[in-house]
Design an enzyme around this catalytic site. Sequence first.
Site, PDB file in Angstrom:
ATOM      1  N   GLY A  56       0.838  -1.203   0.000  1.00 57.49           N
ATOM      2  CA  GLY A  56       0.000   0.000   0.000  1.00 57.49           C
ATOM      3  C   GLY A  56       0.869   1.247   0.000  1.00 57.49           C
ATOM      4  N   LEU A  99      -1.059   7.364   2.459  1.00 59.20           N
ATOM      5  CA  LEU A  99      -0.272   8.157   3.405  1.00 59.20           C
ATOM      6  C   LEU A  99       0.544   7.274   4.334  1.00 59.20           C
ATOM      7  CD1 LEU A  99      -2.735  10.989   4.402  1.00 59.20           C
ATOM      8  CD2 LEU A  99      -0.701  11.137   2.984  1.00 59.20           C
ATOM      9  N   SER A 141     -16.274  17.562   1.299  1.00 58.31           N
ATOM     10  CA  SER A 141     -15.645  17.782   2.591  1.00 58.31           C
ATOM     11  C   SER A 141     -16.622  18.312   3.619  1.00 58.31           C
ATOM     12  CB  SER A 141     -14.524  18.797   2.445  1.00 58.31           C
ATOM     13  OG  SER A 141     -14.116  19.216   3.727  1.00 58.31           O
ATOM     14  N   ARG A 182     -19.418  13.419  12.854  1.00 59.13           N
ATOM     15  CA  ARG A 182     -20.019  12.804  11.677  1.00 59.13           C
ATOM     16  C   ARG A 182     -21.137  11.828  12.005  1.00 59.13           C
ATOM     17  NH1 ARG A 182     -14.383  11.831   8.386  1.00 59.13           N
ATOM     18  NH2 ARG A 182     -14.170  14.003   7.770  1.00 59.13           N
ATOM     19  N   HIS A 222     -17.935   5.788   4.340  1.00 63.52           N
ATOM     20  CA  HIS A 222     -16.778   6.606   4.038  1.00 63.52           C
ATOM     21  C   HIS A 222     -15.486   6.051   4.609  1.00 63.52           C
ATOM     22  CE1 HIS A 222     -14.225  10.002   3.665  1.00 63.52           C
ATOM     23  NE2 HIS A 222     -14.201  10.258   4.943  1.00 63.52           N
ATOM     24  N   ARG A 252     -14.497   8.297  13.877  1.00 64.88           N
ATOM     25  CA  ARG A 252     -13.328   9.123  13.628  1.00 64.88           C
ATOM     26  C   ARG A 252     -13.750  10.572  13.419  1.00 64.88           C
ATOM     27  NH1 ARG A 252     -11.125  11.173   9.382  1.00 64.88           N
ATOM     28  NH2 ARG A 252     -12.201   9.929   7.805  1.00 64.88           N
TER      29      ARG A 252
END
Lengths: 256, 640
Positions: free
Chosen positions: B43, B46, B287, B333, B404, B438
Amino acid sequence: MSEQKLMTLNLKIWRQKNSATKGEFVDYRIEGVSQDMSFLEMLDVLNDNLVKEGKEPVVFDHDCREGICGMCSLMINGLPHGPEKETTTCQLHMRKFHDNDTIVIEPWRAKPFPVIKDLMVDRNAFDRIIEAGGFTSVTVGNAQDANAILVSKDNAELAMDAAQCVGCGACVASCKNASAMLFVGAKVSQFALLPQGQIEAQTRVLNMVKKMDELGFGNCSNEGECEASCPKGISISNIARMNREYVKAAFCHKSL
Amino acid sequence: MTIKKLDGKIPEGRVQDKWENHKFKLKLVNPSNKRKYRVIVVGTGLAGASAAASLSELGYNVDVFCIQDSPRRAHSIAAQGGINAAKNYPNDGDSVWRLFYDTVKGGDYRAREANVYRLSQVSNNIIDQCAAQGVPFAREYGGYLSNRSFGGAQVSRTFYARGQTGQQLLLGAYSSLMKEIAKGKIKLYTRTEMVDLVMVDGRARGIISRNLVTGEFQKHVADAVILATGGYGNVFYLSTNAMASNCSAAWRAYRKGAYFANPCYTQIHPTCIPVHGEHQSKLTLMSESLRNDGRVWVPKKQGDKRPPGQIPMEERDYYLERIYPSFGNLVPRDVASRNAKLQADQNKGVGPSGLAVYLDFQDAIKRDGEDVIKAKYGNLFDMYQRITDHNPYQVPMMIYPAVHYTMGGLWVDYNLMSSIEGLFVLGEANFSDHGANRLGASALMQGLADGYFVIPYTLGGYFGEHRPDSVKIDHPEFEKCLKTSSEKYKRFQSIGGKRPVDDFHRELGKIMWENVGMGRNEKGLKQALSQIPELKKEFYKDIRIPGSPAEVNVELEKAGRIADFLELGELMALDALERKESCGGHFREEHQTPENEAMRDDENFAHVAAWEFQGEDKTPIRNVEELTFENIKLTQRSYK
């Protein structure tokens, strides 16, 4: 979300088994295309039909489908990423087409981007260019406080304009010389505009341009096709900035 | 069959000192010995790219794998809003402690305190590192870095690069990766998928890969394996994940003995573009920074089909502002998503499907002017218009929640090592830092924290205890795994049924969204548990994969991934069924307060559930890691 009118389309799609064999256009007719579908969703439907018939689906690159990963490509009626300005193929919607349209779909065509299969090409050359200098040589642990490096807002904005490049290769595909100067110019500009990039500025531009030439990308003859087809609206002024950087380095670099 | 109590190997001492003390206690590998070790990183998002670059800088040999044509395309690139750090540049009361507190609270008290504290500590180093790489963060006129606020926090701690922060941070990590590749310390394999984990003497010692262009299977040996393969949101078919995002690397490690923790913790993001039709292939997120200026509302009257402009102010319900006056539109969220669903359930949803709510910028445009709004969100507005054909400067956006991010993932200890020795898991692929929910702008923070600032230390500690040995590529275990893998793919092609694999994926997605989605209950979960195995049987009887296995064969790739999703979906339902409480993204309808808020059961469920594979079609064991909270008091989360 608008009123639904389903379309029937004629597709002429480039099929090529692999890089060693010759390709050809194959005609397909597809029905029931809704205006709200994206272009790639339309191809999904075609592929679904092909698989059900036991035929090989059309291979094309795609991933995020929100216009940011740079994986999708396609020459659509001779235009990279299709007719809509500053839009990647995955964000192009079928409402831009009409019932009974004929759509010609081809892969990127450029010597440094060989076809892998059908519409999928190898853009590895872009990685090789970045490897030649598209970075600052900072190792983890060295960085000082972020606010110790001041960057004027104007330069930060210009650097960001350049840094938005998604590396899709539309600039190369649109250029009659298969020049990668918009791609390279964008990366060189991002660093040339920032204090972080100054230390290696001259080596960077010399090495990246050299690599670009080695890989078989052509030169810029100022047609501006690259800017017109760039899904991120990267300006050709970045090529001018790269040329300035290059001239500066060509005269002043310590190796000379 | 015994349930294990797992040890997270959390260091002793005050939470503020744990990481410092631990770093000192970890064994070191001297520079000349580092070059004798080889690490596999799967992978290049990031977490993967930053880990590979940092480890190579230290002197290790690194093999890196990605499924795309270039490491720059990993799905981290799609993160828009920003990255959190406790810099407190705006002087608004932020601190490492507050970021720690917000993240533990935001995660609904289901994360490990020690991990979250470390994350907050290194958050500042990440910003420094990225700025030094030349990431073009947004700046103020004086040249200083700019911050904005995000859901779940009352301070402005989010750094950003327009609406493309993930892209810019990933390109930063990618540039570091390419710098090391140029030095010859990293070998890069693109368009290559990991298909199995190879273990020798109980330790992870390599992988089997499949080249997606030639179909060739290959063996790779190393001293440690790092998975940074992202989340499993695509189990729902429709999600904001990239089309190729998959759970296969993690799942195959699970089948080799790595525990899968909290698979039911799924984040449903509140601000996505609603579904338009049956042929939809993915959902697009916008966003949540939009919630800084956009106001969420629905008509007060049920089934009100008037266009939004014709609904007068007094007939609109700005329900988030009404229910949560102190956080308003910036609630976390999970809260925002659940409330949108509640409105739709009450027949107050808008748009043709009724599965949408408005996100309205009219007040912000009146207050700040269109130019200001355009400067902040221009690219998001353009994207919205491209997809929906509606102009959000003139009419309110329509949004609806979509899958998501997945907080669950492979279980790891404090060193980010899984239950398999030598197998480390970073970023979204692990379960560690976000608990049951998160917060926005925290995924980028965690991915880079793991890769730049945690794994370089903890992997050294592991190598300090394991000298390079004589295990080579010709070890029989590699040959065995290679054979199993190639047979597995042969089997897919030999089925010769009638249906394309996507058919099964779509059907699985429907089962998951209806029963293991935003609201879950015992009946639905049990239904999923009976439907998914049926679908799996059907899959192995009726898939059709044309073409050759020895060239690009996308259907074959997808078959491998969907086969794993079918198994993971079942585990998610099982985990959700067993967790008889509501917390964060896991909302069990049987467990809610009279105001429809998630009701935790700390007495029975303040733990991580880590599932252990027991074999094909056997019920896995639910191991447990108890969570202890020494610094933060568990309370009912309130954003009112």
